[in-house]
Design a protein around this motif. Sequence first.
Motif, PDB file in Angstrom:
ATOM      1  N   LEU A  43       0.836  -1.207   0.000  1.00 60.56           N
ATOM      2  CA  LEU A  43       0.000   0.000   0.000  1.00 60.56           C
ATOM      3  C   LEU A  43       0.867   1.252   0.000  1.00 60.56           C
ATOM      4  O   LEU A  43       0.589   2.202  -0.732  1.00 60.56           O
ATOM      5  CB  LEU A  43      -0.949  -0.001   1.199  1.00 60.56           C
ATOM      6  N   SER A  44       1.898   1.244   0.790  1.00 59.45           N
ATOM      7  CA  SER A  44       2.783   2.401   0.863  1.00 59.45           C
ATOM      8  C   SER A  44       3.439   2.676  -0.490  1.00 59.45           C
ATOM      9  O   SER A  44       3.412   3.807  -0.998  1.00 59.45           O
ATOM     10  CB  SER A  44       3.843   2.164   1.935  1.00 59.45           C
ATOM     11  N   VAL A  45       3.993   1.640  -1.096  1.00 65.83           N
ATOM     12  CA  VAL A  45       4.704   1.793  -2.369  1.00 65.83           C
ATOM     13  C   VAL A  45       3.747   2.147  -3.500  1.00 65.83           C
ATOM     14  O   VAL A  45       3.985   3.095  -4.263  1.00 65.83           O
ATOM     15  CB  VAL A  45       5.492   0.505  -2.702  1.00 65.83           C
ATOM     16  N   LYS A  49       3.029   5.559  -5.894  1.00 62.49           N
ATOM     17  CA  LYS A  49       3.045   5.556  -7.360  1.00 62.49           C
ATOM     18  C   LYS A  49       1.757   6.164  -7.913  1.00 62.49           C
ATOM     19  O   LYS A  49       1.788   6.967  -8.854  1.00 62.49           O
ATOM     20  CB  LYS A  49       3.205   4.127  -7.888  1.00 62.49           C
ATOM     21  N   LEU A  50       0.627   5.781  -7.328  1.00 66.46           N
ATOM     22  CA  LEU A  50      -0.664   6.326  -7.767  1.00 66.46           C
ATOM     23  C   LEU A  50      -0.709   7.833  -7.555  1.00 66.46           C
ATOM     24  O   LEU A  50      -1.123   8.578  -8.445  1.00 66.46           O
ATOM     25  CB  LEU A  50      -1.807   5.637  -7.023  1.00 66.46           C
ATOM     26  N   ALA A  61      -2.821   8.492 -21.860  1.00 65.82           N
ATOM     27  CA  ALA A  61      -3.281   7.108 -21.973  1.00 65.82           C
ATOM     28  C   ALA A  61      -2.285   6.166 -21.293  1.00 65.82           C
ATOM     29  O   ALA A  61      -2.683   5.181 -20.657  1.00 65.82           O
ATOM     30  CB  ALA A  61      -3.457   6.729 -23.441  1.00 65.82           C
ATOM     31  N   THR A  62      -1.012   6.469 -21.392  1.00 67.24           N
ATOM     32  CA  THR A  62       0.007   5.659 -20.715  1.00 67.24           C
ATOM     33  C   THR A  62      -0.169   5.730 -19.198  1.00 67.24           C
ATOM     34  O   THR A  62      -0.052   4.724 -18.505  1.00 67.24           O
ATOM     35  CB  THR A  62       1.420   6.126 -21.119  1.00 67.24           C
ATOM     36  N   ASP A  63      -0.471   6.923 -18.703  1.00 71.70           N
ATOM     37  CA  ASP A  63      -0.737   7.085 -17.267  1.00 71.70           C
ATOM     38  C   ASP A  63      -1.925   6.222 -16.842  1.00 71.70           C
ATOM     39  O   ASP A  63      -1.879   5.557 -15.804  1.00 71.70           O
ATOM     40  CB  ASP A  63      -1.036   8.545 -16.917  1.00 71.70           C
ATOM     41  N   THR A  71      -3.320  -0.563  -9.679  1.00 70.66           N
ATOM     42  CA  THR A  71      -4.463  -0.721  -8.772  1.00 70.66           C
ATOM     43  C   THR A  71      -4.759  -2.181  -8.447  1.00 70.66           C
ATOM     44  O   THR A  71      -5.383  -2.460  -7.433  1.00 70.66           O
ATOM     45  CB  THR A  71      -5.731  -0.032  -9.317  1.00 70.66           C
ATOM     46  N   TYR A  72      -4.297  -3.095  -9.266  1.00 69.06           N
ATOM     47  CA  TYR A  72      -4.466  -4.512  -8.924  1.00 69.06           C
ATOM     48  C   TYR A  72      -3.744  -4.834  -7.622  1.00 69.06           C
ATOM     49  O   TYR A  72      -4.281  -5.510  -6.745  1.00 69.06           O
ATOM     50  CB  TYR A  72      -3.950  -5.414 -10.053  1.00 69.06           C
TER      51      TYR A  72
END
Length: 126
Positions: A43-45, A49-50, A61-63, A71-72
């Motif tokens: 979750l931290s990592v 990133k999110l 679109a790449t984002d 998110t998986y």
Amino acid sequence: MKFLPLVVALALIPATVAFADEKRPDHFEGEASPTLDAAIENLSVYNAKLQAIIGKSNLTATDMAEIHQLTYTIEVALARLNEEVETMQEQVEVVHLSSERMEFDQVQETGTNYLENIAKIAPPKQ
């Protein structure tokens, strides 16, 4: 004959769904979170990133593809966290009921396990 358009529309639904599935992005398997510690780390990592991606002024679109993929792992980690919190809720209930029955050993054992785990997500205030 009034029902013919309805019958045709209903007949096309499976084809539409199949076509829609073909247009969906590839799906990924999130990183495993086999323990509470692993879930917290993931979750931290992955939240960082999110946050970095959605903090951009313009998403590409790449984002969106990167967000979709990461998110998986977030979902897997949150599911583990949910399981762990349910276990903690059960432990608190055991401590609660054991304290009513003056079960000193049970309170200490289960209470210690609960406190060790809850401190990982809600550290005690000093």
